[in-house]
Design a protein around this motif. Sequence first.
Motif, PDB file in Angstrom:
ATOM      1  N   GLN A 160      54.257  37.592  27.256  1.00 28.22           N
ATOM      2  CA  GLN A 160      53.666  36.532  28.073  1.00 28.22           C
ATOM      3  C   GLN A 160      52.234  36.297  27.574  1.00 28.22           C
ATOM      4  O   GLN A 160      51.454  37.252  27.473  1.00 28.22           O
ATOM      5  CB  GLN A 160      53.624  36.954  29.538  1.00 28.22           C
ATOM      6  CG  GLN A 160      54.984  37.127  30.184  1.00 28.22           C
ATOM      7  CD  GLN A 160      54.848  37.808  31.539  1.00 28.22           C
ATOM      8  OE1 GLN A 160      54.590  38.998  31.619  1.00 28.22           O
ATOM      9  NE2 GLN A 160      55.023  37.039  32.604  1.00 28.22           N
ATOM     10  N   PRO A 161      51.875  35.078  27.257  1.00 29.94           N
ATOM     11  CA  PRO A 161      50.537  34.835  26.699  1.00 29.94           C
ATOM     12  C   PRO A 161      49.403  35.415  27.532  1.00 29.94           C
ATOM     13  O   PRO A 161      48.428  35.940  26.975  1.00 29.94           O
ATOM     14  CB  PRO A 161      50.475  33.307  26.642  1.00 29.94           C
ATOM     15  CG  PRO A 161      51.893  32.885  26.450  1.00 29.94           C
ATOM     16  CD  PRO A 161      52.702  33.854  27.265  1.00 29.94           C
ATOM     17  N   LYS A 162      49.506  35.366  28.871  1.00 29.85           N
ATOM     18  CA  LYS A 162      48.418  35.873  29.712  1.00 29.85           C
ATOM     19  C   LYS A 162      48.312  37.394  29.691  1.00 29.85           C
ATOM     20  O   LYS A 162      47.322  37.956  30.158  1.00 29.85           O
ATOM     21  CB  LYS A 162      48.595  35.385  31.149  1.00 29.85           C
ATOM     22  CG  LYS A 162      48.348  33.896  31.328  1.00 29.85           C
ATOM     23  CD  LYS A 162      48.462  33.497  32.783  1.00 29.85           C
ATOM     24  CE  LYS A 162      48.198  32.016  32.982  1.00 29.85           C
ATOM     25  NZ  LYS A 162      48.310  31.612  34.404  1.00 29.85           N
ATOM     26  N   ARG A 163      49.325  38.073  29.159  1.00 23.59           N
ATOM     27  CA  ARG A 163      49.288  39.524  29.072  1.00 23.59           C
ATOM     28  C   ARG A 163      48.741  39.994  27.721  1.00 23.59           C
ATOM     29  O   ARG A 163      48.485  41.191  27.526  1.00 23.59           O
ATOM     30  CB  ARG A 163      50.692  40.115  29.288  1.00 23.59           C
ATOM     31  CG  ARG A 163      50.698  41.603  29.550  1.00 23.59           C
ATOM     32  CD  ARG A 163      52.097  42.099  29.870  1.00 23.59           C
ATOM     33  NE  ARG A 163      52.553  41.639  31.164  1.00 23.59           N
ATOM     34  CZ  ARG A 163      52.216  42.209  32.313  1.00 23.59           C
ATOM     35  NH1 ARG A 163      51.428  43.252  32.324  1.00 23.59           N
ATOM     36  NH2 ARG A 163      52.682  41.719  33.444  1.00 23.59           N
ATOM     37  N   ALA A 164      48.521  39.075  26.797  1.00 26.08           N
ATOM     38  CA  ALA A 164      48.166  39.458  25.431  1.00 26.08           C
ATOM     39  C   ALA A 164      46.863  40.241  25.341  1.00 26.08           C
ATOM     40  O   ALA A 164      46.722  41.150  24.527  1.00 26.08           O
ATOM     41  CB  ALA A 164      48.085  38.205  24.556  1.00 26.08           C
ATOM     42  N   ARG A 165      45.891  39.904  26.192  1.00 26.79           N
ATOM     43  CA  ARG A 165      44.586  40.563  26.111  1.00 26.79           C
ATOM     44  C   ARG A 165      44.636  42.019  26.553  1.00 26.79           C
ATOM     45  O   ARG A 165      43.809  42.836  26.116  1.00 26.79           O
ATOM     46  CB  ARG A 165      43.560  39.787  26.959  1.00 26.79           C
ATOM     47  CG  ARG A 165      42.158  40.379  26.960  1.00 26.79           C
ATOM     48  CD  ARG A 165      41.466  40.213  25.616  1.00 26.79           C
ATOM     49  NE  ARG A 165      40.133  40.796  25.624  1.00 26.79           N
ATOM     50  CZ  ARG A 165      39.814  42.005  25.156  1.00 26.79           C
ATOM     51  NH1 ARG A 165      40.755  42.784  24.647  1.00 26.79           N
ATOM     52  NH2 ARG A 165      38.571  42.448  25.189  1.00 26.79           N
ATOM     53  N   VAL A 166      45.595  42.395  27.410  1.00 21.37           N
ATOM     54  CA  VAL A 166      45.617  43.753  27.957  1.00 21.37           C
ATOM     55  C   VAL A 166      46.770  44.604  27.439  1.00 21.37           C
ATOM     56  O   VAL A 166      46.863  45.792  27.789  1.00 21.37           O
ATOM     57  CB  VAL A 166      45.654  43.722  29.495  1.00 21.37           C
ATOM     58  CG1 VAL A 166      44.403  43.048  30.049  1.00 21.37           C
ATOM     59  CG2 VAL A 166      46.910  43.033  30.024  1.00 21.37           C
ATOM     60  N   ILE A 167      47.663  44.059  26.627  1.00 15.83           N
ATOM     61  CA  ILE A 167      48.851  44.802  26.223  1.00 15.83           C
ATOM     62  C   ILE A 167      48.516  45.970  25.313  1.00 15.83           C
ATOM     63  O   ILE A 167      49.180  47.014  25.338  1.00 15.83           O
ATOM     64  CB  ILE A 167      49.902  43.861  25.565  1.00 15.83           C
ATOM     65  CG1 ILE A 167      51.241  44.582  25.384  1.00 15.83           C
ATOM     66  CG2 ILE A 167      49.394  43.305  24.254  1.00 15.83           C
ATOM     67  CD1 ILE A 167      51.899  45.009  26.665  1.00 15.83           C
TER      68      ILE A 167
END
Length: 344
Positions: A285-292
């Motif tokens: 999910q694009p919005k999860r990319a920063r924290v994955i």
Amino acid sequence: MGEARVPARPVRVAAVDLGTVTSRLILAEIENGRIVRFDKKSAITDLGEGVDATGELSEAAMERVVAACSGYAREVAAFAPDACALTLTSAARDAANGNVLLEQLRGLGFEPQVIPGETEARLTFFGVAADFAGERIGVVDSGGGSTEIAVGRIATDPSVLSACGAERLELEQVQSLNIGCRRVTDKFFSAQPPASGEVDAARSWMDPQFAAYWHELAARDVGLPDRIVAVGGTVTTLVAMVHELDPYDSAFVHLHELTLDEVRACIERFARMSTDEIAALPGIQPKRARVIMAGALAIESVLATGGYRALTVSENGLLIGLARTVAEAYAQGATTVGWLPKLS
């Protein structure tokens, strides 16, 4: 405790879980303690953005959550449940201004509750363990602000049969650690890909905390559980990424094995990529990319410090456990997890 109700039809419940990263809703029908029909919705609202540094929920984060919950309130009203509950977890526990958000949620018709980490762990275990009845397992809920670990089993007890089931939890050790993908990102990673030394610093901070949990359990002479079951957006996303699931396939992910080698391969890949490049990967999910990246490091640490080579991923978890608990509270005024939700 009031007299137990024995519903002539399935109990209809709504439950909302507002996590540090994701806001989720379930509308479910529950019969004899089992969910027979349900619909789930989720939105990445990033409630915990900046909380570790500032100690407060930002206006923007609260606006995102309230917007999601406004939509959920309309869905709940249309569903017309017998009972509804709304819980908040790590970010709300940490924030000095959490009451501001709670008042806004009350304005939408909810009765919000900020739950302790141990209650969160018990609800998650209750949601997961039905798939492993009688098996001693460790359940890991890797969230945005915290990681809950609970070891034990769920057992059937014919002496307590009720309209909401006949199970009891036998938990040996429950702990909530302030380790989560949003918290670790904010604490250690200045950018994506991480700068030199940031990954090692994050590992050095997490590893002793997870190792202490496993060491304490081992010291009790009961041994570590043979199986680890993990829930949360990090592990489901890692399975989706490893297998390039586009679109996402929950039936494939549920009870799928995720190995330590696969997690480490994902970490090595993330370490070379920007946030935009990660967001473009199948299964993310694009919005999860920063924290994955931080989430994957937490899962690696849980496995490595416990000496595990793999875990089982579950699509169930706190939301399922919460829905079943709401039904129990409505029908009999007591719950398997030993905690009563505020019902609306």
